[in-house]
Design an enzyme around this catalytic site. Sequence first.
Site, PDB file in Angstrom:
ATOM      1  N   GLN A   1      46.640  42.191  41.092  1.00 58.74           N
ATOM      2  CA  GLN A   1      47.794  42.121  40.200  1.00 58.74           C
ATOM      3  C   GLN A   1      48.775  43.241  40.518  1.00 58.74           C
ATOM      4  O   GLN A   1      48.389  44.360  40.841  1.00 58.74           O
ATOM      5  CB  GLN A   1      47.338  42.215  38.747  1.00 58.74           C
TER       6      GLN A   1
ATOM      7  N   SER B   1      40.535  43.965  42.464  1.00 58.29           N
ATOM      8  CA  SER B   1      40.467  43.498  41.073  1.00 58.29           C
ATOM      9  C   SER B   1      40.406  41.971  41.041  1.00 58.29           C
ATOM     10  O   SER B   1      39.411  41.402  41.460  1.00 58.29           O
ATOM     11  CB  SER B   1      41.645  44.062  40.282  1.00 58.29           C
ATOM     12  N   LEU B   2      41.455  41.288  40.567  1.00 56.86           N
ATOM     13  CA  LEU B   2      41.401  39.830  40.538  1.00 56.86           C
ATOM     14  C   LEU B   2      41.208  39.263  41.942  1.00 56.86           C
ATOM     15  O   LEU B   2      40.659  38.167  42.117  1.00 56.86           O
ATOM     16  CB  LEU B   2      42.649  39.244  39.880  1.00 56.86           C
TER      17      LEU B   2
ATOM     18  N   ARG C   1      40.551  34.953  32.460  1.00 57.45           N
ATOM     19  CA  ARG C   1      40.562  36.418  32.584  1.00 57.45           C
ATOM     20  C   ARG C   1      41.930  36.980  32.230  1.00 57.45           C
ATOM     21  O   ARG C   1      42.051  37.951  31.478  1.00 57.45           O
ATOM     22  CB  ARG C   1      40.175  36.799  34.010  1.00 57.45           C
TER      23      ARG C   1
ATOM     24  N   HIS D   1      40.534  48.033  33.484  1.00 56.05           N
ATOM     25  CA  HIS D   1      39.308  48.657  34.028  1.00 56.05           C
ATOM     26  C   HIS D   1      38.901  49.909  33.256  1.00 56.05           C
ATOM     27  O   HIS D   1      38.432  50.888  33.831  1.00 56.05           O
ATOM     28  CB  HIS D   1      39.484  48.962  35.520  1.00 56.05           C
TER      29      HIS D   1
ATOM     30  N   GLN E   1      33.288  44.567  36.085  1.00 59.85           N
ATOM     31  CA  GLN E   1      34.547  44.980  36.714  1.00 59.85           C
ATOM     32  C   GLN E   1      35.650  45.246  35.686  1.00 59.85           C
ATOM     33  O   GLN E   1      36.490  46.127  35.873  1.00 59.85           O
ATOM     34  CB  GLN E   1      34.997  43.876  37.686  1.00 59.85           C
TER      35      GLN E   1
END
Length: 296
Positions: free
Chosen positions: A10, A91-92, A116, A200, A249
């Site tokens: 992102q 991340s994603l 998510r 996070h 995560q």
Amino acid sequence: MPFGFLFSGQGSQEVGMGAELCERSPAAREVFDLACEVVGYDIRKICFEGPAEELNTTRVSQPAIMAVSLAHLRASEGLPPHSDVVAAGLSLGEYTALAAAGAVSEKDALDLVRTRGELMQEACDRNPGGMLSIIGLAKSKVEEIVHEASSRGVVGISNVNSPTQIAVGGTGPALERVDELAQKAGAQKVVKLNVAGAFHTALMAGARDKLKEKILRTPFRKPRFPIISNVSADYTADPMEIRENLVNQLTSPVLWSDSMLLMINDGVHKFFEFGPGNVLTGLLRRIDKSVECRKP
């Protein structure tokens, strides 16, 4: 010699992304058809035309970036065989890497990332926070700063992007204290990030618990090529371990620098970045200038 496949996270989104891919590649168009079906709205139009305000929301940007990254992979020619690939995603992007490796279907991965993004947006609205990027301090020093600032509120390390570029997330008062302490410690720069909340960190606990239910119901398989987890900065292949890492995560730091160093130490010196922008190429240069990273 293995090759590294890196998948965008992102923040790399931009209006117009994916349009050129879809013009030249039927396979890329198929990815966007699937993405529109899964998310339930015309995500293709938002990627290609905007508005930027909508594309930049957490709810939209996450599945949008995944769609572009998968389309980019599908449209690329002359890539090395799976037997020569190691992959990671920021991340994603870890979900995209897992889909690319066949550990989860593209449809299920898009559905997970849609959920998510929605849950993270809800968590941001419910528990307001933000993030700072600290440049020029070692992780150990940032950990000291975060510990001291925790007296002002929830705060934690969100991303270790390179040995001296570390993102911290938390509540407003705690981040103000982090800023003060980082400046005092000699940071080259402290930048407020344009994000919806404290990704996070513990402020995402509500999203984590809700997403866990869906992740546990989603079929996962052993990936076709090695995947490195953000949480452990180590290889992961067991489906249950993959699920646990994806759950954790949301509230754990993304150990990107350590993940890249693992690849490099294992002989990866040529990387391909899939997705919009070149954020991961820039981070890799900060970690090791001797390796090559480019768009395929």
